[in-house]
Design a protein around this motif. Structure first.
Motif, PDB file in Angstrom:
ATOM      1  N   ARG A  12       0.819  -1.114   0.125  1.00 32.52           N
ATOM      2  CA  ARG A  12       0.067  -0.111   0.266  1.00 32.52           C
ATOM      3  C   ARG A  12       1.000   1.056   0.028  1.00 32.52           C
ATOM      4  NH1 ARG A  12      -4.044   2.875  -1.638  1.00 32.52           N
ATOM      5  NH2 ARG A  12      -5.154   4.009  -0.080  1.00 32.52           N
ATOM      6  N   MET A  13       1.864   1.313   0.807  1.00 28.85           N
ATOM      7  CA  MET A  13       3.013   2.337   0.880  1.00 28.85           C
ATOM      8  C   MET A  13       3.515   2.530  -0.578  1.00 28.85           C
ATOM      9  SD  MET A  13       5.835   2.689   3.521  1.00 28.85           S
ATOM     10  CE  MET A  13       5.704   4.063   4.866  1.00 28.85           C
ATOM     11  N   ARG A  14       3.869   1.590  -1.130  1.00 34.85           N
ATOM     12  CA  ARG A  14       4.792   1.592  -2.505  1.00 34.85           C
ATOM     13  C   ARG A  14       3.555   2.228  -3.746  1.00 34.85           C
ATOM     14  NH1 ARG A  14       4.502  -0.320  -7.087  1.00 34.85           N
ATOM     15  NH2 ARG A  14       2.952  -1.880  -6.803  1.00 34.85           N
ATOM     16  N   GLU A  15       2.236   1.842  -3.488  1.00 33.90           N
ATOM     17  CA  GLU A  15       1.237   2.181  -4.295  1.00 33.90           C
ATOM     18  C   GLU A  15       1.113   3.875  -4.164  1.00 33.90           C
ATOM     19  OE1 GLU A  15      -2.256  -0.133  -3.474  1.00 33.90           O
ATOM     20  OE2 GLU A  15      -1.366  -1.805  -4.851  1.00 33.90           O
ATOM     21  N   GLN A  16       1.323   4.012  -2.846  1.00 27.90           N
ATOM     22  CA  GLN A  16       0.917   5.817  -2.454  1.00 27.90           C
ATOM     23  C   GLN A  16       2.048   6.242  -3.130  1.00 27.90           C
ATOM     24  OE1 GLN A  16       0.313   5.699   1.702  1.00 27.90           O
ATOM     25  NE2 GLN A  16      -1.949   5.152   1.654  1.00 27.90           N
ATOM     26  N   HIS A  17       3.179   5.911  -2.761  1.00 29.28           N
ATOM     27  CA  HIS A  17       4.303   6.567  -3.471  1.00 29.28           C
ATOM     28  C   HIS A  17       4.290   6.691  -4.867  1.00 29.28           C
ATOM     29  CE1 HIS A  17       6.963   7.131  -0.005  1.00 29.28           C
ATOM     30  NE2 HIS A  17       6.518   6.047   0.374  1.00 29.28           N
ATOM     31  N   ALA A  18       3.847   5.604  -5.609  1.00 27.35           N
ATOM     32  CA  ALA A  18       3.791   5.917  -7.158  1.00 27.35           C
ATOM     33  C   ALA A  18       2.720   6.844  -7.475  1.00 27.35           C
ATOM     34  CB  ALA A  18       3.527   4.357  -7.666  1.00 27.35           C
ATOM     35  N   HIS A  19       1.686   6.796  -6.831  1.00 30.89           N
ATOM     36  CA  HIS A  19       0.371   7.563  -7.096  1.00 30.89           C
ATOM     37  C   HIS A  19       0.926   9.052  -6.944  1.00 30.89           C
ATOM     38  CE1 HIS A  19      -3.544   8.995  -7.478  1.00 30.89           C
ATOM     39  NE2 HIS A  19      -3.550   9.596  -6.333  1.00 30.89           N
ATOM     40  N   ALA A  20       1.675   9.353  -5.704  1.00 23.80           N
ATOM     41  CA  ALA A  20       2.097  10.708  -5.626  1.00 23.80           C
ATOM     42  C   ALA A  20       2.921  11.118  -6.702  1.00 23.80           C
ATOM     43  CB  ALA A  20       2.659  10.719  -4.077  1.00 23.80           C
ATOM     44  N   ALA A  21       4.017  10.183  -7.078  1.00 27.64           N
ATOM     45  CA  ALA A  21       4.946  10.760  -8.249  1.00 27.64           C
ATOM     46  C   ALA A  21       3.887  11.047  -9.409  1.00 27.64           C
ATOM     47  CB  ALA A  21       5.859   9.459  -8.304  1.00 27.64           C
ATOM     48  N   HIS A  22       3.136   9.998  -9.858  1.00 27.55           N
ATOM     49  CA  HIS A  22       2.120  10.391 -11.010  1.00 27.55           C
ATOM     50  C   HIS A  22       1.527  11.607 -11.091  1.00 27.55           C
ATOM     51  CE1 HIS A  22      -0.394   9.442 -14.410  1.00 27.55           C
ATOM     52  NE2 HIS A  22      -1.305   9.649 -13.571  1.00 27.55           N
ATOM     53  N   MET A  23       0.872  11.867  -9.843  1.00 26.10           N
ATOM     54  CA  MET A  23       0.378  13.238  -9.504  1.00 26.10           C
ATOM     55  C   MET A  23       1.204  14.480  -9.532  1.00 26.10           C
ATOM     56  SD  MET A  23      -2.969  12.420  -9.415  1.00 26.10           S
ATOM     57  CE  MET A  23      -3.419  14.326  -9.128  1.00 26.10           C
ATOM     58  N   ARG A  24       2.359  14.448  -9.035  1.00 23.41           N
ATOM     59  CA  ARG A  24       3.391  15.594  -9.186  1.00 23.41           C
ATOM     60  C   ARG A  24       3.789  15.722 -10.665  1.00 23.41           C
ATOM     61  NH1 ARG A  24       5.824  13.132  -4.761  1.00 23.41           N
ATOM     62  NH2 ARG A  24       7.359  11.865  -6.103  1.00 23.41           N
ATOM     63  N   LEU A  25       3.867  14.463 -11.554  1.00 23.06           N
ATOM     64  CA  LEU A  25       4.181  14.563 -12.892  1.00 23.06           C
ATOM     65  C   LEU A  25       3.178  15.306 -13.732  1.00 23.06           C
ATOM     66  CD1 LEU A  25       6.109  14.125 -15.374  1.00 23.06           C
ATOM     67  CD2 LEU A  25       5.054  11.946 -15.533  1.00 23.06           C
ATOM     68  N   SER A  26       1.807  14.826 -13.517  1.00 19.68           N
ATOM     69  CA  SER A  26       0.545  15.288 -13.941  1.00 19.68           C
ATOM     70  C   SER A  26       0.525  17.040 -13.698  1.00 19.68           C
ATOM     71  CB  SER A  26      -0.610  14.597 -13.574  1.00 19.68           C
ATOM     72  OG  SER A  26      -0.654  13.341 -13.950  1.00 19.68           O
ATOM     73  N   ASN A  27       0.809  17.364 -12.455  1.00 16.54           N
ATOM     74  CA  ASN A  27       0.534  18.751 -12.145  1.00 16.54           C
ATOM     75  C   ASN A  27       1.735  19.540 -12.901  1.00 16.54           C
ATOM     76  OD1 ASN A  27      -1.495  18.355 -10.377  1.00 16.54           O
ATOM     77  ND2 ASN A  27      -0.016  17.970  -8.343  1.00 16.54           N
ATOM     78  N   GLU A  28       2.969  18.931 -12.900  1.00 17.88           N
ATOM     79  CA  GLU A  28       3.991  19.727 -13.601  1.00 17.88           C
ATOM     80  C   GLU A  28       3.755  19.938 -15.049  1.00 17.88           C
ATOM     81  OE1 GLU A  28       7.665  17.643 -13.068  1.00 17.88           O
ATOM     82  OE2 GLU A  28       7.757  18.004 -10.767  1.00 17.88           O
ATOM     83  N   LEU A  29       3.154  18.709 -15.819  1.00 19.50           N
ATOM     84  CA  LEU A  29       2.678  18.929 -17.221  1.00 19.50           C
ATOM     85  C   LEU A  29       1.670  19.825 -17.214  1.00 19.50           C
ATOM     86  CD1 LEU A  29       2.933  15.098 -18.133  1.00 19.50           C
ATOM     87  CD2 LEU A  29       4.391  16.951 -19.074  1.00 19.50           C
ATOM     88  N   ALA A  30       0.661  19.814 -16.535  1.00 11.77           N
ATOM     89  CA  ALA A  30      -0.258  20.560 -16.500  1.00 11.77           C
ATOM     90  C   ALA A  30       0.122  22.295 -16.368  1.00 11.77           C
ATOM     91  CB  ALA A  30      -1.588  20.578 -15.592  1.00 11.77           C
TER      92      ALA A  30
END
Length: 64
Positions: A12-30
């Motif tokens: 679950r912790m690994r999934e949360q870290h992956a999701h957070a990284a994905h959200m950071r990337l999405s925010n940077e692209l936006a």
């Protein structure tokens, strides 16, 4: 049994870290897209302003 919960917690912790990284990337692209649109808008406005200034200067030179 305890190690099973520990493994689930790690997963679950690994999934949360992956999701957070994905959200950071999405925010940077936006953000990059927003700044790119803003820069394009500013460039169009500057070009329009330059054209109008050139037209106004030509009109003024003709009148003088």
């Amino acid at each position: 049994m305890y190690s099973q919960y520990e493994a689930l917690a790690r997963e679950r912790m690994r999934e949360q870290h992956a999701h957070a990284a994905h959200m950071r990337l999405s925010n940077e692209l936006a953000s990059a897209r927003l700044w790119q649109r803003l820069a394009a808008f500013s460039a169009r406005r500057a070009a329009r302003s330059q054209r109008r200034l050139a037209e106004h200067s030509a009109d003024y030179q003709l009148a003088a």
